[in-house]
Design an enzyme around this catalytic site. Structure first.
Site, PDB file in Angstrom:
ATOM      1  N   SER A 116      -1.825  -6.352   4.423  1.00 25.72           N
ATOM      2  CA  SER A 116      -1.700  -5.400   5.526  1.00 25.72           C
ATOM      3  C   SER A 116      -0.273  -4.857   5.579  1.00 25.72           C
ATOM      4  CB  SER A 116      -2.133  -6.044   6.841  1.00 25.72           C
ATOM      5  OG  SER A 116      -2.308  -5.099   7.869  1.00 25.72           O
ATOM      6  N   HIS A 157      -7.283  -1.633   6.124  1.00 33.05           N
ATOM      7  CA  HIS A 157      -8.342  -1.605   7.138  1.00 33.05           C
ATOM      8  C   HIS A 157      -9.006  -0.227   7.212  1.00 33.05           C
ATOM      9  CE1 HIS A 157      -6.000  -5.134   8.005  1.00 33.05           C
ATOM     10  NE2 HIS A 157      -5.054  -4.450   8.602  1.00 33.05           N
TER      11      HIS A 157
END
Length: 202
Positions: A116, A157
């Site tokens: 991330s 994401h």
């Protein structure tokens, strides 16, 4: 650049990447999450790496001196930079000089794993990630230029499970003409080996 594994969320691709290159010891940098009271996802990543059989040692950039950080990196085969706020992460990397230290180490062959925020920070710029993370969490950050190890902007994401589909669509519309966006779903990772890049399952 040498070998990078840039993960959106899940860590299933880590064992083959690290052990396949002779590694067993991972330095774990949780800095991106240090501004949050709840860091459950970081605890999950750390626990997952240990369950995968790695020796995991935390490297706390906001506590260690530059020489202590360098010494800690000497004792590991790979560095794992976890998720959180990418603006805060970049701010700390610059303030501590670890941006240059990591760049030198990775160029010299150290394996880099980013999840991330840890994946986003190595790209060309983090400006588009302002739709996913709060830039005001890093008030001292004066430039959104990333580490520049790759010429793309990693968007984790991208399947919308974490942030919602509308936000991901808005990011693509607003920034797609200015940046080369690399959209990664939570079960995907970008594998970078020299000049070669491929999206793999994670």
């Amino acid at each position: 650049m040498a070998d990078l594994l840039l993960l959106s969320r899940w860590l299933g691709a880590v064992p083959e990447f690290v052990t396949g290159r002779g590694g067993a010891r991972i330095g774990f940098i949780p800095t991106a999450s240090s501004i949050y009271p709840d860091r459950a996802w970081v605890d999950l990543d750390r626990r997952t790496l240990r369950e995968q059989g790695f020796t995991v040692t935390d490297i706390e950039l906001e506590i260690l001196s530059a020489s202590e950080t360098a010494a800690a990196l000497d004792d590991v085969d790979a560095v794992f930079v976890s998720g959180g706020n990418v603006f805060h992460l970049l701010s700390v990397l610059r303030r501590t000089g670890v941006d240059r230290l990591l760049t030198d180490r990775v160029r010299a062959g150290m394996l880099y794993l980013g999840a991330s925020a840890g994946a986003c920070v190595v790209g060309a710029d983090i400006e588009p990630l302002g739709l996913l993370d709060d830039p005001t969490e890093a008030p001292d950050l004066t430039s959104t230029t990333g580490l520049g190890w790759i010429d793309e902007v990693i968007v984790p994401h991208a399947d919308g499970i974490v942030s919602g589909r509308a936000v991901v669509d808005e990011l693509r519309i607003r920034y797609g003409s200015r940046f080369t966006l690399r959209m990664l779903a939570d079960d995907q990772a970008l594998l970078v080996s020299g000049s070669e890049r491929s999206v793999i399952s994670s």
